[in-house]
Write a protein that holds these residues in place. Structure first.
Motif, PDB file in Angstrom:
ATOM      1  N   ASP A   1       0.828  -1.280  -0.066  1.00  0.00           N
ATOM      2  CA  ASP A   1      -0.043   0.103   0.074  1.00  0.00           C
ATOM      3  C   ASP A   1       0.885   1.275   0.093  1.00  0.00           C
ATOM      4  OD1 ASP A   1      -1.926   2.237   0.538  1.00  0.00           O
ATOM      5  OD2 ASP A   1      -3.044   0.944   1.736  1.00  0.00           O
ATOM      6  N   PRO A   2       0.821   2.205  -0.985  1.00  0.00           N
ATOM      7  CA  PRO A   2       1.496   3.379  -0.928  1.00  0.00           C
ATOM      8  C   PRO A   2       1.513   3.928   0.409  1.00  0.00           C
ATOM      9  CG  PRO A   2       0.553   2.942  -3.278  1.00  0.00           C
ATOM     10  CD  PRO A   2      -0.142   1.996  -2.170  1.00  0.00           C
ATOM     11  N   SER A   3       0.476   4.169   1.057  1.00  0.00           N
ATOM     12  CA  SER A   3       0.103   4.872   2.216  1.00  0.00           C
ATOM     13  C   SER A   3       0.961   4.310   3.424  1.00  0.00           C
ATOM     14  CB  SER A   3      -1.326   5.154   2.560  1.00  0.00           C
ATOM     15  OG  SER A   3      -2.054   3.997   2.584  1.00  0.00           O
ATOM     16  N   ALA A   4       1.272   3.199   3.153  1.00  0.00           N
ATOM     17  CA  ALA A   4       1.954   2.310   4.400  1.00  0.00           C
ATOM     18  C   ALA A   4       3.165   2.890   4.727  1.00  0.00           C
ATOM     19  CB  ALA A   4       2.043   0.778   3.944  1.00  0.00           C
ATOM     20  N   VAL A   5       3.906   3.346   3.823  1.00  0.00           N
ATOM     21  CA  VAL A   5       5.316   4.206   4.075  1.00  0.00           C
ATOM     22  C   VAL A   5       5.270   5.598   3.648  1.00  0.00           C
ATOM     23  CG1 VAL A   5       6.524   2.084   3.742  1.00  0.00           C
ATOM     24  CG2 VAL A   5       5.907   3.227   1.971  1.00  0.00           C
ATOM     25  N   HIS A   6       4.206   5.987   3.078  1.00  0.00           N
ATOM     26  CA  HIS A   6       4.250   7.429   2.742  1.00  0.00           C
ATOM     27  C   HIS A   6       3.033   7.881   3.399  1.00  0.00           C
ATOM     28  CE1 HIS A   6       7.563   7.205   0.105  1.00  0.00           C
ATOM     29  NE2 HIS A   6       7.299   6.289  -0.345  1.00  0.00           N
ATOM     30  N   PRO A   7       3.228   8.790   4.402  1.00  0.00           N
ATOM     31  CA  PRO A   7       1.838   9.525   4.972  1.00  0.00           C
ATOM     32  C   PRO A   7       1.420  10.404   3.865  1.00  0.00           C
ATOM     33  CG  PRO A   7       3.705   9.521   6.484  1.00  0.00           C
ATOM     34  CD  PRO A   7       4.202   8.812   5.435  1.00  0.00           C
TER      35      PRO A   7
ATOM     36  N   GLY B   1      -0.138  11.052  -4.249  1.00  0.00           N
ATOM     37  CA  GLY B   1       0.513  11.348  -2.785  1.00  0.00           C
ATOM     38  C   GLY B   1       1.790  10.799  -2.644  1.00  0.00           C
ATOM     39  N   ALA B   2       1.660   9.434  -3.044  1.00  0.00           N
ATOM     40  CA  ALA B   2       2.850   8.794  -2.890  1.00  0.00           C
ATOM     41  C   ALA B   2       4.189   9.150  -3.927  1.00  0.00           C
ATOM     42  CB  ALA B   2       2.882   7.417  -3.027  1.00  0.00           C
ATOM     43  N   GLY B   3       3.744   9.508  -4.895  1.00  0.00           N
ATOM     44  CA  GLY B   3       4.545  10.057  -5.949  1.00  0.00           C
ATOM     45  C   GLY B   3       5.180  11.566  -5.495  1.00  0.00           C
TER      46      GLY B   3
ATOM     47  N   TYR C   1       9.067  12.618  -4.768  1.00  0.00           N
ATOM     48  CA  TYR C   1       9.584  13.696  -5.617  1.00  0.00           C
ATOM     49  C   TYR C   1      10.104  14.534  -4.622  1.00  0.00           C
ATOM     50  CZ  TYR C   1       9.403  17.907  -8.697  1.00  0.00           C
ATOM     51  OH  TYR C   1       9.986  18.999  -9.364  1.00  0.00           O
ATOM     52  N   GLN C   2       9.658  15.021  -3.373  1.00  0.00           N
ATOM     53  CA  GLN C   2      10.268  15.881  -2.482  1.00  0.00           C
ATOM     54  C   GLN C   2      11.480  15.251  -1.992  1.00  0.00           C
ATOM     55  OE1 GLN C   2       8.215  18.683  -3.094  1.00  0.00           O
ATOM     56  NE2 GLN C   2       8.259  19.213  -0.674  1.00  0.00           N
ATOM     57  N   ALA C   3      11.506  13.854  -1.934  1.00  0.00           N
ATOM     58  CA  ALA C   3      12.479  13.279  -1.386  1.00  0.00           C
ATOM     59  C   ALA C   3      14.110  13.067  -2.554  1.00  0.00           C
ATOM     60  CB  ALA C   3      12.511  11.895  -0.773  1.00  0.00           C
ATOM     61  N   GLY C   4      13.585  13.649  -3.700  1.00  0.00           N
ATOM     62  CA  GLY C   4      14.501  13.643  -4.845  1.00  0.00           C
ATOM     63  C   GLY C   4      14.512  11.981  -5.620  1.00  0.00           C
ATOM     64  N   GLU C   5      13.647  11.196  -5.065  1.00  0.00           N
ATOM     65  CA  GLU C   5      13.700   9.903  -5.463  1.00  0.00           C
ATOM     66  C   GLU C   5      12.801   9.726  -6.961  1.00  0.00           C
ATOM     67  OE1 GLU C   5      11.757   8.008  -2.303  1.00  0.00           O
ATOM     68  OE2 GLU C   5      13.574   8.305  -1.143  1.00  0.00           O
ATOM     69  N   TRP C   6      13.643  10.196  -7.958  1.00  0.00           N
ATOM     70  CA  TRP C   6      12.931  10.638  -9.116  1.00  0.00           C
ATOM     71  C   TRP C   6      12.430   9.203  -9.983  1.00  0.00           C
ATOM     72  CZ3 TRP C   6      12.687  15.229  -8.034  1.00  0.00           C
ATOM     73  CH2 TRP C   6      13.728  15.688  -7.538  1.00  0.00           C
TER      74      TRP C   6
ATOM     75  N   GLU D   1      -2.450  17.621 -11.257  1.00  0.00           N
ATOM     76  CA  GLU D   1      -1.364  17.519 -10.673  1.00  0.00           C
ATOM     77  C   GLU D   1      -0.484  16.312 -10.908  1.00  0.00           C
ATOM     78  OE1 GLU D   1      -4.499  19.485  -8.300  1.00  0.00           O
ATOM     79  OE2 GLU D   1      -4.252  17.577  -9.453  1.00  0.00           O
ATOM     80  N   ALA D   2      -1.009  15.489 -11.207  1.00  0.00           N
ATOM     81  CA  ALA D   2      -0.125  13.906 -11.523  1.00  0.00           C
ATOM     82  C   ALA D   2       0.572  14.152 -13.057  1.00  0.00           C
ATOM     83  CB  ALA D   2      -1.039  12.845 -11.748  1.00  0.00           C
ATOM     84  N   HIS D   3      -0.180  14.777 -13.727  1.00  0.00           N
ATOM     85  CA  HIS D   3       0.536  14.838 -15.244  1.00  0.00           C
ATOM     86  C   HIS D   3       1.632  16.042 -14.976  1.00  0.00           C
ATOM     87  CE1 HIS D   3      -2.062  12.801 -17.981  1.00  0.00           C
ATOM     88  NE2 HIS D   3      -2.995  13.311 -17.076  1.00  0.00           N
ATOM     89  N   ASN D   4       1.279  17.053 -14.241  1.00  0.00           N
ATOM     90  CA  ASN D   4       2.474  18.118 -13.993  1.00  0.00           C
ATOM     91  C   ASN D   4       3.621  17.771 -13.440  1.00  0.00           C
ATOM     92  OD1 ASN D   4       3.349  21.137 -13.945  1.00  0.00           O
ATOM     93  ND2 ASN D   4       3.267  20.707 -11.802  1.00  0.00           N
ATOM     94  N   PHE D   5       3.429  16.763 -12.410  1.00  0.00           N
ATOM     95  CA  PHE D   5       4.672  16.342 -11.643  1.00  0.00           C
ATOM     96  C   PHE D   5       5.310  15.301 -12.347  1.00  0.00           C
ATOM     97  CE2 PHE D   5       2.820  18.951  -8.087  1.00  0.00           C
ATOM     98  CZ  PHE D   5       4.044  19.395  -7.587  1.00  0.00           C
ATOM     99  N   LEU D   6       4.873  14.479 -13.044  1.00  0.00           N
ATOM    100  CA  LEU D   6       5.346  13.305 -13.776  1.00  0.00           C
ATOM    101  C   LEU D   6       6.176  14.226 -15.118  1.00  0.00           C
ATOM    102  CD1 LEU D   6       5.897  10.586 -14.908  1.00  0.00           C
ATOM    103  CD2 LEU D   6       3.660  10.951 -16.310  1.00  0.00           C
ATOM    104  N   ALA D   7       5.792  15.408 -15.520  1.00  0.00           N
ATOM    105  CA  ALA D   7       6.413  16.087 -16.588  1.00  0.00           C
ATOM    106  C   ALA D   7       7.559  16.702 -15.836  1.00  0.00           C
ATOM    107  CB  ALA D   7       5.485  16.999 -17.064  1.00  0.00           C
ATOM    108  N   LEU D   8       7.540  17.138 -14.595  1.00  0.00           N
ATOM    109  CA  LEU D   8       8.899  17.613 -13.968  1.00  0.00           C
ATOM    110  C   LEU D   8       9.872  16.589 -13.906  1.00  0.00           C
ATOM    111  CD1 LEU D   8       7.222  19.881 -11.389  1.00  0.00           C
ATOM    112  CD2 LEU D   8       8.538  20.602 -13.258  1.00  0.00           C
ATOM    113  N   VAL D   9       9.473  15.278 -13.662  1.00  0.00           N
ATOM    114  CA  VAL D   9      10.414  14.181 -13.460  1.00  0.00           C
ATOM    115  C   VAL D   9      10.957  13.738 -14.667  1.00  0.00           C
ATOM    116  CG1 VAL D   9      10.813  11.660 -12.850  1.00  0.00           C
ATOM    117  CG2 VAL D   9       9.291  13.209 -11.447  1.00  0.00           C
ATOM    118  N   LEU D  10      10.055  13.761 -15.951  1.00  0.00           N
ATOM    119  CA  LEU D  10      10.699  13.468 -17.262  1.00  0.00           C
ATOM    120  C   LEU D  10      11.772  14.709 -17.688  1.00  0.00           C
ATOM    121  CD1 LEU D  10       7.319  12.447 -18.730  1.00  0.00           C
ATOM    122  CD2 LEU D  10       9.243  11.030 -18.200  1.00  0.00           C
ATOM    123  N   VAL D  11      11.597  15.979 -17.202  1.00  0.00           N
ATOM    124  CA  VAL D  11      12.308  16.876 -17.327  1.00  0.00           C
ATOM    125  C   VAL D  11      13.760  16.758 -17.142  1.00  0.00           C
ATOM    126  CG1 VAL D  11      12.828  19.226 -17.290  1.00  0.00           C
ATOM    127  CG2 VAL D  11      10.620  18.932 -18.030  1.00  0.00           C
TER     128      VAL D  11
END
Length: 668
Positions: free
Chosen positions: A31-37, A452-454, A458-463, A482-492
């Motif tokens: 579960d993504p929320s298990a380790v990422h509040p 939220g997990a992503g 992202y905040q931790a720099g784990e691209w 928001e998911a599209h925007n942050f995915l694009a930031l990782v792709l950049v």
């Protein structure tokens, strides 16, 4: 006093509750929320970490009711920042809730009722789920049962235990209030209730003293550190507005991200000072206007929210319990939905109603009062599964009594007695099943879960991990900008410009007011153009055709970049292969340059002169080259001056340039 056998049975039930939760903990690792509040859990976690590690205690701490983040901070201070440690302690707390349920059930009815109620609590899927979330729910459930037991003890007529219990009731009531503000009416109700018992004034005074023992020092401390008393969270007025406004169907389903940001900034747009505390006045005013100006609609809304309360389905609030079933076999067995019928609440409500009816002679009036007052507080704000959870152990006690009553009549074949019971069960089942689906059930929260997990990755720099979660979010919900925007930031960051641009474009299309996505799209275009430009420069000497394609590609989405047009024009004029030369095309490119001041650059004029010569316009080429030569101080820019002198000789004899100094980057 319960016998040894009963105590052992009670212990076994408590162990069952703990074991089931440990199994759920081990079973939900994917579960993504298990380790990422996520969402509220993340807010609690971040404030607790700031307090435990850096000693930061400011007004942000009071966005939500403050006791739970203080609870987390204490754990982090003692054991380090460990989500596992928190969950293990909350599992033990759940065991305590189970024990309190058994105790209260036994005292209200009998030992069998208490034990069965404990089993129901131990195996209740919604309680199981929230006990392992970084939310105040498990703590609120514990306080509810502690209040129930203490209220019963206060009812003792003569012994001193009742007086001590009154003091404890006030203290626990204060802790409950600091855990969740919806306990306020219940605490007031219980204080009024104990004032009507024998020695009522003494008990009331002790209850009030217990309340003050906790609230006064806490309030003074919060006032000193944050400037606010901390008795009510700054988000309280927003939640009240969400549940009480003419557009309830929209606000109750409001999601994280841009819609939420739009909501909390409403006070600013109406002239209020920035900050959550100033915004409280705005939202309270909106609620008051709604109630006074549209009283009929407000009353109708209360009726609608009452149907939410009795729903057998789990109503989400930032977390959708049904969406988490896929990560745990334990949860999928203990919580599920068949069409509009939900387990376990669609069973629990009817059985609790039956237990209440058949227990009328035993008069658990205060138990009914607790349920009604707390339920009224929820309905006044809004209903969600995590806020309804504190009622569940009380319902389990009534349901256990109802089940045992039915079993006794079945064993003795009292079918006529059971007929009205079946009618009641059927009626309550219909009430718990038929209404809906409600607005909050229609939201797709699976995408938000992965988003939220992503975001945490992202905040931790784990691209790489962030990219994986954002892609999952989009797979579940393509309409999440928001998911599209942050995915694009990782792709950049990985220089995957084309795909990044597509996702920025989707984000901006989904929400044209998403200014971050619009800005990021423009930045991405510029970065992509720069990367392609560097590639084109590297290819010029080795692969003319490929370099030309690169420059042409840049011009498709960045047509007004002067340097690219100049480079391409130069290549079209000086290519080694005569078939690849195109002076007319070069002139066309230069004519499109904006701003026109670019043409005053001697380097650009040099390229234009070469293009004119390639097009056979030698007189014009001589004129432009002479103009460029006149702009150059030969001692400073001798390389270009030499090239222009050579070009003037060639153009004067009707010859074109077959190589030379490539133009440097213009000042534009």
């Amino acid at each position: 006093m319960p016998g040894k056998r009963h105590r052992l049975a009670a212990l076994a039930v408590v162990i069952l509750a703990i074991v089931v939760r440990l199994l759920f903990l081990a079973d939900s690792g994917d579960d993504p929320s298990a380790v990422h509040p996520l969402v509220d859990s993340r807010t609690y976690h971040e404030r607790a970490v700031e307090l435990a590690e850096d000693g930061i205690l400011d007004e942000r701490f009071l966005w939500q009711a403050p006791l739970y983040p203080l609870f987390l901070a204490a754990i982090y201070q003692l054991l380090g920042v460990s989500l596992t440690a928190v969950k293990l302690l909350q599992i033990l707390l759940a065991g305590g809730t189970c024990l309190l349920t058994i105790t209260l059930g036994r005292q209200l009815f009998d030992q069998k009722t208490g034990l069965l109620a404990g089993v129901l609590v131990a195996l209740c899927g919604p309680l199981l789920f929230f006990d392992l979330q970084l939310l105040a729910t498990g703590l609120a459930v514990f306080w509810m049962m502690a209040l129930g037991n203490l209220a019963l003890q206060v009812g003792q007529k003569k012994d001193r235990v009742s007086l001590v219990s009154a003091l404890g009731l006030g203290m626990v009531g204060a802790l409950a209030l600091l855990t969740r503000s919806t306990f306020l009416p219940l605490v007031v109700f219980l204080l009024i209730l104990i004032s009507r018992r024998p020695l009522g004034l003494k008990k009331l005074a002790l209850g009030a003293a217990g309340l003050m023992i906790i609230l006064v020092p806490f309030s003074l401390t919060m006032q000193n550190f944050t400037g606010h008393s901390g008795l009510l969270p700054s988000s309280g007025a927003i939640n009240l507005f969400i549940g009480n406004n003419p557009n309830f169907e929209e606000t109750i389903g409001i999601r994280i991200g841009l819609p939420w940001e739009d909501l909390i900034t409403q006070p600013l747009r109406h002239g209020y000072e920035p900050g959550p505390w100033a915004g409280q006045q705005y939202f309270r005013t909106q609620v008051r206007n709604f109630i006074t100006q549209q009283p009929g609609k407000f009353l109708g809304l209360l009726v609608r929210k009452t149907t939410h309360l009795f729903s057998g389905r789990e109503l989400p609030r930032n977390l959708d319990m049904y969406g988490h079933r896929q990560f745990s076999g334990v949860l999928s067995v203990l919580v599920f939905k068949v069409g509009p019928w939900g387990f376990p609440m669609a069973l629990l409500w009817p059985l609790a109603a039956l237990g209440l009816v058949v227990a009328r002679k035993q008069s658990p009036a205060y138990l009914l009062g607790m349920l009604m007052v707390y339920a009224a507080a929820l309905v006044l704000v809004f209903v969600a599964s995590r806020y309804r959870a504190p009622m569940i152990p009380l319902l389990c006690i009534l349901a256990a009594h109802g089940l045992l009553w039915m079993w006794a009549r079945i064993r003795s074949h009292q079918w006529r007695t059971l007929t009205p019971a079946w009618a009641l069960l059927l009626g309550m089942t219909m009430l718990a099943t038929v209404p809906g689906p409600f607005a909050q059930e229609k939201s797709n929260m699976q995408g938000e879960l992965y988003y939220g997990a992503g975001w945490n990755h992202y905040q931790a720099g784990e691209w790489s991990a962030a990219e994986r979660e954002f892609r999952q979010a989009i797979l579940w919900d393509e309409g999440l900008p928001e998911a599209h925007n942050f995915l694009a930031l990782v792709l950049v960051k990985n220089e995957l410009w084309d795909e990044a641009m597509k996702h920025f474009e989707v984000a901006a299309l989904l929400n044209p007011n998403y200014s971050d996505a619009v800005k990021n799209l423009e930045l991405c275009r510029a970065k992509r153009a720069e990367a392609l430009y560097r590639r084109g420069r590297a290819l010029e000497g080795d692969d003319f055709a490929q370099a030309r394609r690169v420059y042409e590609e840049i011009r498709e989405f960045h047509p007004q970049w002067p340097e690219v047009s100049v480079r391409l024009a130069w290549m079209l004029c000086t290519a080694d292969d005569p078939l690849e030369r195109d002076g007319a095309r070069a002139l066309q490119l230069l004519a499109q340059l904006r701003p026109s001041s670019v043409l005053k650059d001697p380097y650009v004029l040099y390229v234009k002169a070469v293009a004119l010569a390639e097009a056979g316009q030698f007189e014009d080429a001589l004129e432009v080259a002479s103009k460029a030569r006149g702009m150059i101080d030969a001692t400073v820019r001798s390389d270009l001056a030499g090239q222009l002198d050579k070009a003037l000789v060639l153009f004067g004899t009707g010859k074109t340039l077959k190589g030379g100094l490539p133009p440097q980057k213009s000042s534009h």
